[in-house]
Design a protein around this motif. Structure first.
Motif, PDB file in Angstrom:
ATOM      1  N   ALA A 195       0.805  -1.219   0.000  1.00 13.68           N
ATOM      2  CA  ALA A 195       0.000   0.000   0.000  1.00 13.68           C
ATOM      3  C   ALA A 195       0.836   1.267   0.000  1.00 13.68           C
ATOM      4  O   ALA A 195       0.520   2.235  -0.704  1.00 13.68           O
ATOM      5  CB  ALA A 195      -0.949  -0.009   1.208  1.00 13.68           C
ATOM      6  N   GLU A 196       1.931   1.277   0.748  1.00 12.20           N
ATOM      7  CA  GLU A 196       2.712   2.512   0.914  1.00 12.20           C
ATOM      8  C   GLU A 196       4.165   2.403   0.458  1.00 12.20           C
ATOM      9  O   GLU A 196       4.844   3.424   0.291  1.00 12.20           O
ATOM     10  CB  GLU A 196       2.667   2.949   2.385  1.00 12.20           C
ATOM     11  CG  GLU A 196       1.276   3.415   2.794  1.00 12.20           C
ATOM     12  CD  GLU A 196       1.058   3.409   4.304  1.00 12.20           C
ATOM     13  OE1 GLU A 196       0.588   4.430   4.821  1.00 12.20           O
ATOM     14  OE2 GLU A 196       1.368   2.401   4.950  1.00 12.20           O
TER      15      GLU A 196
ATOM     16  N   ARG B 122       5.043   7.387  -2.241  1.00 13.29           N
ATOM     17  CA  ARG B 122       4.560   8.762  -2.349  1.00 13.29           C
ATOM     18  C   ARG B 122       5.581   9.690  -2.998  1.00 13.29           C
ATOM     19  O   ARG B 122       5.241  10.542  -3.808  1.00 13.29           O
ATOM     20  CB  ARG B 122       4.173   9.289  -0.963  1.00 13.29           C
ATOM     21  CG  ARG B 122       3.477  10.640  -1.006  1.00 13.29           C
ATOM     22  CD  ARG B 122       3.055  11.103   0.368  1.00 13.29           C
ATOM     23  NE  ARG B 122       4.179  11.540   1.180  1.00 13.29           N
ATOM     24  CZ  ARG B 122       4.671  10.885   2.240  1.00 13.29           C
ATOM     25  NH1 ARG B 122       4.121   9.733   2.605  1.00 13.29           N
ATOM     26  NH2 ARG B 122       5.693  11.344   2.926  1.00 13.29           N
ATOM     27  N   ASP B 123       6.869   9.522  -2.641  1.00 17.79           N
ATOM     28  CA  ASP B 123       7.872  10.462  -3.156  1.00 17.79           C
ATOM     29  C   ASP B 123       9.141   9.789  -3.660  1.00 17.79           C
ATOM     30  O   ASP B 123      10.089  10.461  -4.049  1.00 17.79           O
ATOM     31  CB  ASP B 123       8.238  11.493  -2.086  1.00 17.79           C
ATOM     32  CG  ASP B 123       8.759  10.852  -0.798  1.00 17.79           C
ATOM     33  OD1 ASP B 123       9.057   9.639  -0.790  1.00 17.79           O
ATOM     34  OD2 ASP B 123       8.875  11.575   0.214  1.00 17.79           O
ATOM     35  N   GLY B 124       9.171   8.451  -3.655  1.00 21.62           N
ATOM     36  CA  GLY B 124      10.325   7.739  -4.192  1.00 21.62           C
ATOM     37  C   GLY B 124      11.524   7.638  -3.270  1.00 21.62           C
ATOM     38  O   GLY B 124      12.584   7.153  -3.675  1.00 21.62           O
TER      39      GLY B 124
ATOM     40  N   PRO C 257       5.384   4.396   7.954  1.00 23.86           N
ATOM     41  CA  PRO C 257       4.133   3.687   7.676  1.00 23.86           C
ATOM     42  C   PRO C 257       4.314   2.638   6.580  1.00 23.86           C
ATOM     43  O   PRO C 257       4.907   2.911   5.532  1.00 23.86           O
ATOM     44  CB  PRO C 257       3.192   4.810   7.214  1.00 23.86           C
ATOM     45  CG  PRO C 257       3.769   6.063   7.796  1.00 23.86           C
ATOM     46  CD  PRO C 257       5.260   5.858   7.795  1.00 23.86           C
ATOM     47  N   GLY C 258       3.839   1.436   6.852  1.00 21.36           N
ATOM     48  CA  GLY C 258       3.843   0.382   5.846  1.00 21.36           C
ATOM     49  C   GLY C 258       5.092  -0.461   5.796  1.00 21.36           C
ATOM     50  O   GLY C 258       5.167  -1.403   4.998  1.00 21.36           O
ATOM     51  N   VAL C 259       6.094  -0.173   6.628  1.00 23.54           N
ATOM     52  CA  VAL C 259       7.353  -0.906   6.508  1.00 23.54           C
ATOM     53  C   VAL C 259       7.181  -2.380   6.878  1.00 23.54           C
ATOM     54  O   VAL C 259       7.791  -3.267   6.266  1.00 23.54           O
ATOM     55  CB  VAL C 259       8.466  -0.235   7.341  1.00 23.54           C
ATOM     56  CG1 VAL C 259       8.237  -0.418   8.843  1.00 23.54           C
ATOM     57  CG2 VAL C 259       9.825  -0.770   6.930  1.00 23.54           C
TER      58      VAL C 259
ATOM     59  N   HIS D 148      -1.419   4.697  -7.491  1.00 23.86           N
ATOM     60  CA  HIS D 148      -2.373   5.717  -7.049  1.00 23.86           C
ATOM     61  C   HIS D 148      -1.623   6.930  -6.511  1.00 23.86           C
ATOM     62  O   HIS D 148      -1.999   8.079  -6.781  1.00 23.86           O
ATOM     63  CB  HIS D 148      -3.285   5.157  -5.952  1.00 23.86           C
ATOM     64  CG  HIS D 148      -4.175   4.042  -6.408  1.00 23.86           C
ATOM     65  ND1 HIS D 148      -4.738   3.149  -5.530  1.00 23.86           N
ATOM     66  CD2 HIS D 148      -4.610   3.675  -7.633  1.00 23.86           C
ATOM     67  CE1 HIS D 148      -5.478   2.275  -6.191  1.00 23.86           C
ATOM     68  NE2 HIS D 148      -5.410   2.576  -7.466  1.00 23.86           N
ATOM     69  N   ASP D 149      -0.565   6.675  -5.736  1.00 20.54           N
ATOM     70  CA  ASP D 149       0.210   7.774  -5.158  1.00 20.54           C
ATOM     71  C   ASP D 149       0.804   8.655  -6.249  1.00 20.54           C
ATOM     72  O   ASP D 149       0.847   9.885  -6.115  1.00 20.54           O
ATOM     73  CB  ASP D 149       1.331   7.230  -4.276  1.00 20.54           C
ATOM     74  CG  ASP D 149       0.871   6.953  -2.848  1.00 20.54           C
ATOM     75  OD1 ASP D 149      -0.263   7.345  -2.518  1.00 20.54           O
ATOM     76  OD2 ASP D 149       1.632   6.365  -2.077  1.00 20.54           O
TER      77      ASP D 149
END
Length: 272
Positions: A17-18, A49-51, A73-75, A178-179
Motif C-alpha cells: 500500500a505505501e 509517495r515520493d520515491g 508507515p507500511g514498513v 495511485h500515489d
C-alpha cells in the motif's frame, strides 16, 4: 498442465500500500551513500509517495537509509512481502493478486473530487494495483517498465513482432501507482489549476488504467511522447493492424464514451 518455470527474483516488483520493494539493480543511486548501499543490496524499500529510498536488503540484514525506519508507515507490510517472495516466486507467471484501495476514498475527498459523480459521468471504475509486477524492459527514458505479468509478456511479444517488421515501438510508461497519480493532481492544484482543468487531461487518481499494470503508453523514435501526431506514424498504423492479435486495444479513440481526449498512444492489454 505443467507449471511455468520460476520467475527470476530480480524481475519482480513487490507492491504494498505505501512501499514498493525494488530489485536493487534497477534503481539509480542519488548519492554516494545510495551508491554504496545499492552496490551490496538485493532489494530496496522505496516509499511510493515520493520515491525515497527507505532501506536496503543486504546479505547481512536490513540497512536503514532513513532515520527511525521502524516508524515508517507500511514498513512491516513491505518486509512481510519480501520475506514471502522466495516461496511465492514458484508461482511464476500464474500469480495475479490485487491490493486493497488503501485510503484512496479519503484522499479523493481531500482533493475535492466527487468520486461517485466522476464515475457516473465517465463510466470509469476504480482500478486496484497489482501486488506483484514484472520487469518488462526499459522505457524510452531508460527507466524500469513495470507491468502485470501477463501484460509484460504480451508487450514483449508485441514489441518483438514489430521489430520483425522493421518497426521500433518504444514504451513511454506503464504501471503508475495511485500515489503517483495523486501527486500529479497535488502539483497541478498547487500551480493554480482547477480540478476540472486537470481532469480534462488526467484520469482521476484511482481511475487510470495504468494503475492495474495492464496499460502502457507507446511511442516511436523521434516522435514526441503522448501527442496526437503519433497517429500519423507507421508505428501507429502497425498497431492498428496487429495489436489486437496480441491482446492490446486502443483505450481512448476519438469520441470515446469516457470524455477522455483522443490518445492514440495509450493501449491496454485485455486478458482473454
Amino acid at each position: 498442465m505443467s507449471r511455468p518455470p520460476p520467475l527470476p527474483l530480480k524481475t519482480v516488483l513487490l507492491n504494498t500500500a505505501e512501499i514498493e520493494v525494488w530489485p536493487a539493480t534497477l534503481l539509480r543511486a542519488r548519492s554516494n551513500r545510495d551508491a554504496r548501499a545499492l552496490s551490496r543490496a538485493r532489494h530496496v524499500l522505496r516509499r511510493k509517495r515520493d520515491g525515497t529510498y527507505l532501506a536496503a536488503e543486504l546479505d547481512i540484514g536490513l540497512l536503514p537509509l532513513i532515520p527511525n525506519l521502524q516508524r515508517e508507515p507500511g514498513v512491516d507490510a513491505a518486509l512481510d512481502a519480501l520475506d514471502a517472495l522466495p516461496g511465492h516466486a514458484r508461482l511464476g507467471l500464474e500469480h495475479i493478486g490485487e491490493l486493497e484501495l488503501h485510503g484512496l476514498h479519503e484522499r479523493l475527498d481531500t482533493l475535492g473530487l466527487d468520486e461517485a459523480a466522476y464515475a457516473q459521468r465517465t463510466g470509469l471504475g476504480l482500478v486496484a494495483e497489482p501486488d506483484w509486477l514484472a520487469f518488462a524492459g526499459l522505457d524510452r527514458y531508460r527507466r524500469a517498465l513495470w507491468l502485470r505479468f501477463d501484460a509484460a509478456r504480451a508487450w514483449l511479444h508485441l514489441r518483438d513482432a514489430a521489430l520483425r517488421d522493421d518497426l521500433v515501438l518504444e514504451a513511454i510508461s506503464g504501471y503508475r501507482s495511485h500515489d503517483y497519480q495523486l501527486g500529479i493532481f497535488e502539483r497541478k492544484l498547487a500551480r493554480g489549476l482547477g480540478i476540472d482543468e486537470i481532469l480534462a487531461v488526467n484520469a482521476a487518481p484511482g481511475f487510470s488504467e495504468h494503475h492495474g499494470g495492464l496499460a502502457l503508453d507507446i511511442g516511436a523514435p523521434d516522435e514526441p511522447p503522448a501527442e496526437e501526431s503519433f497517429e500519423q506514424t507507421a508505428a501507429f498504423a502497425w498497431l492498428q493492424a496487429n495489436a489486437g492479435g496480441h491482446g492490446f486495444a486502443l483505450s481512448y479513440p476519438r469520441g470515446n464514451p469516457h470524455g477522455i481526449v483522443y490518445e492514440p498512444w495509450h493501449w491496454c492489454y485485455q486478458p482473454a
